[in-house]
Write an enzyme that holds these catalytic residues in place. Structure first.
Site, PDB file in Angstrom:
ATOM      1  N   LYS A   1     -14.354 -51.396  50.895  1.00  0.00           N
ATOM      2  CA  LYS A   1     -14.910 -50.233  51.607  1.00  0.00           C
ATOM      3  C   LYS A   1     -14.843 -50.502  53.089  1.00  0.00           C
ATOM      4  O   LYS A   1     -15.259 -51.565  53.551  1.00  0.00           O
ATOM      5  CB  LYS A   1     -16.377 -50.022  51.189  1.00  0.00           C
ATOM      6  CG  LYS A   1     -17.016 -48.816  51.855  1.00  0.00           C
ATOM      7  CD  LYS A   1     -16.678 -47.551  51.125  1.00  0.00           C
ATOM      8  CE  LYS A   1     -16.942 -46.297  51.935  1.00  0.00           C
ATOM      9  NZ  LYS A   1     -15.804 -45.910  52.838  1.00  0.00           N
TER      10      LYS A   1
ATOM     11  N   GLN B   1     -16.694 -56.308  58.058  1.00  0.00           N
ATOM     12  CA  GLN B   1     -17.136 -55.317  57.079  1.00  0.00           C
ATOM     13  C   GLN B   1     -17.694 -55.985  55.814  1.00  0.00           C
ATOM     14  O   GLN B   1     -18.609 -55.459  55.185  1.00  0.00           O
ATOM     15  CB  GLN B   1     -15.952 -54.409  56.723  1.00  0.00           C
ATOM     16  CG  GLN B   1     -16.347 -53.060  56.160  1.00  0.00           C
ATOM     17  CD  GLN B   1     -16.659 -52.020  57.230  1.00  0.00           C
ATOM     18  OE1 GLN B   1     -15.931 -51.897  58.203  1.00  0.00           O
ATOM     19  NE2 GLN B   1     -17.739 -51.290  57.049  1.00  0.00           N
TER      20      GLN B   1
ATOM     21  N   LYS C   1     -21.294 -56.874  56.731  1.00  0.00           N
ATOM     22  CA  LYS C   1     -22.028 -55.636  57.008  1.00  0.00           C
ATOM     23  C   LYS C   1     -22.356 -54.919  55.698  1.00  0.00           C
ATOM     24  O   LYS C   1     -23.494 -54.519  55.445  1.00  0.00           O
ATOM     25  CB  LYS C   1     -21.161 -54.738  57.895  1.00  0.00           C
ATOM     26  CG  LYS C   1     -21.809 -53.434  58.298  1.00  0.00           C
ATOM     27  CD  LYS C   1     -20.821 -52.417  58.878  1.00  0.00           C
ATOM     28  CE  LYS C   1     -19.949 -52.979  59.968  1.00  0.00           C
ATOM     29  NZ  LYS C   1     -19.266 -51.895  60.745  1.00  0.00           N
TER      30      LYS C   1
ATOM     31  N   LYS D   1     -10.504 -52.770  55.519  1.00  0.00           N
ATOM     32  CA  LYS D   1     -10.296 -51.962  56.732  1.00  0.00           C
ATOM     33  C   LYS D   1      -8.827 -51.628  56.831  1.00  0.00           C
ATOM     34  O   LYS D   1      -7.982 -52.347  56.287  1.00  0.00           O
ATOM     35  CB  LYS D   1     -10.710 -52.763  57.968  1.00  0.00           C
ATOM     36  CG  LYS D   1     -11.068 -51.905  59.148  1.00  0.00           C
ATOM     37  CD  LYS D   1     -12.530 -51.480  59.100  1.00  0.00           C
ATOM     38  CE  LYS D   1     -12.889 -50.521  60.188  1.00  0.00           C
ATOM     39  NZ  LYS D   1     -14.348 -50.349  60.274  1.00  0.00           N
TER      40      LYS D   1
ATOM     41  N   GLY E   1     -13.575 -43.134  58.058  1.00  0.00           N
ATOM     42  CA  GLY E   1     -13.135 -43.068  59.451  1.00  0.00           C
ATOM     43  C   GLY E   1     -13.512 -44.289  60.259  1.00  0.00           C
ATOM     44  O   GLY E   1     -14.262 -45.157  59.819  1.00  0.00           O
ATOM     45  N   ASP E   2     -12.955 -44.353  61.438  1.00  0.00           N
ATOM     46  CA  ASP E   2     -13.321 -45.319  62.485  1.00  0.00           C
ATOM     47  C   ASP E   2     -12.783 -44.681  63.777  1.00  0.00           C
ATOM     48  O   ASP E   2     -12.583 -43.447  63.803  1.00  0.00           O
ATOM     49  CB  ASP E   2     -12.693 -46.699  62.191  1.00  0.00           C
ATOM     50  CG  ASP E   2     -13.304 -47.829  63.018  1.00  0.00           C
ATOM     51  OD1 ASP E   2     -14.349 -48.369  62.636  1.00  0.00           O
ATOM     52  OD2 ASP E   2     -12.738 -48.180  64.088  1.00  0.00           O
TER      53      ASP E   2
ATOM     54  N   ASN F   1     -18.184 -40.245  68.385  1.00  0.00           N
ATOM     55  CA  ASN F   1     -19.176 -39.914  67.373  1.00  0.00           C
ATOM     56  C   ASN F   1     -20.388 -40.849  67.390  1.00  0.00           C
ATOM     57  O   ASN F   1     -21.535 -40.404  67.337  1.00  0.00           O
ATOM     58  CB  ASN F   1     -18.471 -39.926  65.999  1.00  0.00           C
ATOM     59  CG  ASN F   1     -19.448 -39.883  64.866  1.00  0.00           C
ATOM     60  OD1 ASN F   1     -19.889 -40.919  64.384  1.00  0.00           O
ATOM     61  ND2 ASN F   1     -19.841 -38.691  64.463  1.00  0.00           N
TER      62      ASN F   1
ATOM     63  N   SER G   1     -21.921 -43.835  53.834  1.00  0.00           N
ATOM     64  CA  SER G   1     -20.711 -43.654  53.020  1.00  0.00           C
ATOM     65  C   SER G   1     -21.003 -44.020  51.566  1.00  0.00           C
ATOM     66  O   SER G   1     -20.544 -43.348  50.633  1.00  0.00           O
ATOM     67  CB  SER G   1     -19.572 -44.547  53.533  1.00  0.00           C
ATOM     68  OG  SER G   1     -18.917 -43.950  54.626  1.00  0.00           O
TER      69      SER G   1
HETATM   70  N1  GLU Z   1     -15.780 -47.570  60.308  1.00  0.00           N
HETATM   71  C1  GLU Z   1     -17.178 -47.649  60.007  1.00  0.00           C
HETATM   72  C2  GLU Z   1     -17.663 -49.069  60.158  1.00  0.00           C
HETATM   73  O1  GLU Z   1     -17.214 -49.762  61.051  1.00  0.00           O
HETATM   74  C3  GLU Z   1     -17.552 -46.982  58.689  1.00  0.00           C
HETATM   75  C4  GLU Z   1     -16.815 -47.432  57.484  1.00  0.00           C
HETATM   76  C5  GLU Z   1     -17.109 -46.617  56.215  1.00  0.00           C
HETATM   77  O2  GLU Z   1     -17.893 -45.673  56.254  1.00  0.00           O
HETATM   78  O3  GLU Z   1     -16.511 -46.967  55.197  1.00  0.00           O
HETATM   79  O4  GLU Z   1     -18.522 -49.541  59.467  1.00  0.00           O
END
Ligand code: GLU
Length: 445
Positions: free
Chosen positions: A90, A111, A114, A126, A165-166, A241, A377
């Protein structure tokens, strides 16, 4: 750093030459992990760190498309499926000319931790492309997204890998990507992407979640020192955003956000940023901050230096990696900074983090402070799986619970390891232990 970890670090850096941002993210995590390995030598035996630093799968592909003038354009697409110990990969997709494997790997690595901290069942991944959406028409963006998905679709799925998104990828891009996925697979598989539009499987609060979450996390840090956002003078970097929603939330809690930035300059608005006007300029017109300054009295637009030249008691870096260096950190500290909440991924350099920590400034690292986006998400995936959609209030309540939970877990872990108030240590160890336990349980894979 612990000598055993230093040896592993050296091997990882040598195996991945030329990936400066990935190296930075790895070193920063390793610096926290010595004490866990003292308590759990079995982690070394099972080579958990070596495995964590090697993505499970890395996909690099050609993305051919034609621009509005009929010229052929070629970009490079990436998806790094880093770790699936806790759930499907994810993480977002970034479309920006700076994207290369080292950026995607740093983001994917962050990620993992996180996502673990959110407590949701999601692994880490990612992706993205060196495509630059700036100045491109909607039709060009659509053709690019369709071509990108024509390769990506075979690697993703609700139970496999769930992009979102990012930077450079928002609702418009997710729409085009989802449409092409649906067309190729002939499946309305809502849970394959998050950040979808609200009428076709998206979640309320997802657009606001990263910025709101960063402010909620920072509010918890401030509360731990007996204070709050009320009356704080805040500087936010960025005006995308994450930044816009961080500004809105901080001001709703009584702060005054006096500055924000884009890649050309920054605005200083002592009366507090007008969020309505900022949304109009950035989200509706896809314009620049200069346009904001031109339309509002008493605002100055500065196109030299950095937004970190503006004094603040709370700094929320919400732009991009390595945007806040040691010099900027020292200046902010001299001018009365109390707290930093990272809305972007790794916006503070290692020198800057050291300056904040040495000065006793509350510092919430991105992998904890900006986890609200990916957490929401996961809430979107939950709604998709149950074919349900929740109210704004309920979803925001869940986001708040998750952010407070992340804050408390980081704080408790820092206490447990004898470094109260060290959110970097708390986030790194807290995320790592969860993933490492799952990897040990699942055997050598
Ligand atoms: N790009 C965002 C992050 O850095 C969200 C990633 C997501 O929602 O999967 O965590």
């Amino acid at each position: 750093m612990d000598a055993r970890l230093e040896a592993i670090r050296d091997t990882v850096l040598a195996r991945n030459p030329g990936e400066a941002e990935f190296h930075q993210a790895v070193v920063e995590v390793f610096e926290s992990l010595g004490p866990v390995h003292d308590r759990h030598p079995e982690l070394l035996e099972a080579a958990i760190l070596e495995r964590l630093c090697e993505p499970e799968r890395q996909i690099i592909f050609r993305v051919p498309w034609t621009d509005d003038a009929g010229r052929v354009q070629i970009n490079r697409g990436f998806r790094v499926e880093f770790n699936s110990a806790l759930g499907p990969y994810k993480g977002g997709l970034r479309f920006h000319p700076s994207v290369y494997l080292g950026i995607v790997k740093f983001l994917g690595f962050e990620q993992i931790f996180k996502n673990a901290l959110t407590g949701m069942p999601i692994g880490g991944g990612k992706g993205g492309s060196d495509f630059d959406p700036r100045g491109r028409s909607d039709a060009e963006v659509m053709r690019f997204c369709q071509s990108f998905m024509t390769e990506l679709y075979r690697h993703i799925g609700e139970y496999t890998d769930v992009p979102a998104g990012d930077i450079g990828v928002g609702g418009r891009e997710i729409g085009y990507l989802f449409g092409q996925y649906k067309r190729i697979t002939n499946r309305y598989e809502s849970g394959v992407l998050t950040g979808k539009g609200i009428s076709w499987g998206g979640s309320l609060v997802r657009p606001e979640a990263t910025g709101f979450g960063t402010v909620i996390f920072t509010q918890e840090m401030l509360n731990s020192r007996g204070t709050s956002f009320d009356g704080q003078r805040v500087v936010v970097s960025g005006s995308g955003n994450v930044a816009i929603n961080a500004i809105a939330k901080a001001q709703s809690l009584g702060a005054t956000v006096v500055a924000c930035s884009d890649s050309s300059g920054y605005v200083v608005d002592e009366a507090g940023i007008d969020v309505g006007l900022l949304r109009e300029v950035k989200e509706v017109e896809r314009g620049r901050l200069k346009d904001y300054a031109e339309r509002r009295a008493g605002v100055s637009y500065v196109n030299v230096g950095s937004v970190w030249n503006v004094d603040a008691t709370v700094a929320l870096p919400c732009a991009t990696q390595n945007e806040l260096d040691g010099g900027a950190a020292a200046r902010l500290v001299r001018n009365g900074l109390l707290a930093v909440g990272e809305g972007a991924n790794m916006p503070s350099t290692r020198d800057a983090v050291a300056v904040f920590q040495d000065a006793g400034v509350l510092f919430g690292p991105g992998k904890a402070a900006n986890a609200g986006g990916v957490a929401t998400s996961a809430l979107e995936m939950q709604q998709n799986a149950s074919r349900d959609s929740w109210s704004f209030e309920h979803t925001e309540e869940r986001l708040t619970e998750i952010m407070v939970g992340i804050h408390d877990r980081c704080a408790a872990t820092a206490d447990e390891y004898g470094e109260p108030g060290n959110y970097v240590l708390g986030a790194n160890i807290g995320g790592f232990v969860k993933v490492a336990d799952a990897m040990l349980a699942q055997g050598l894979i």
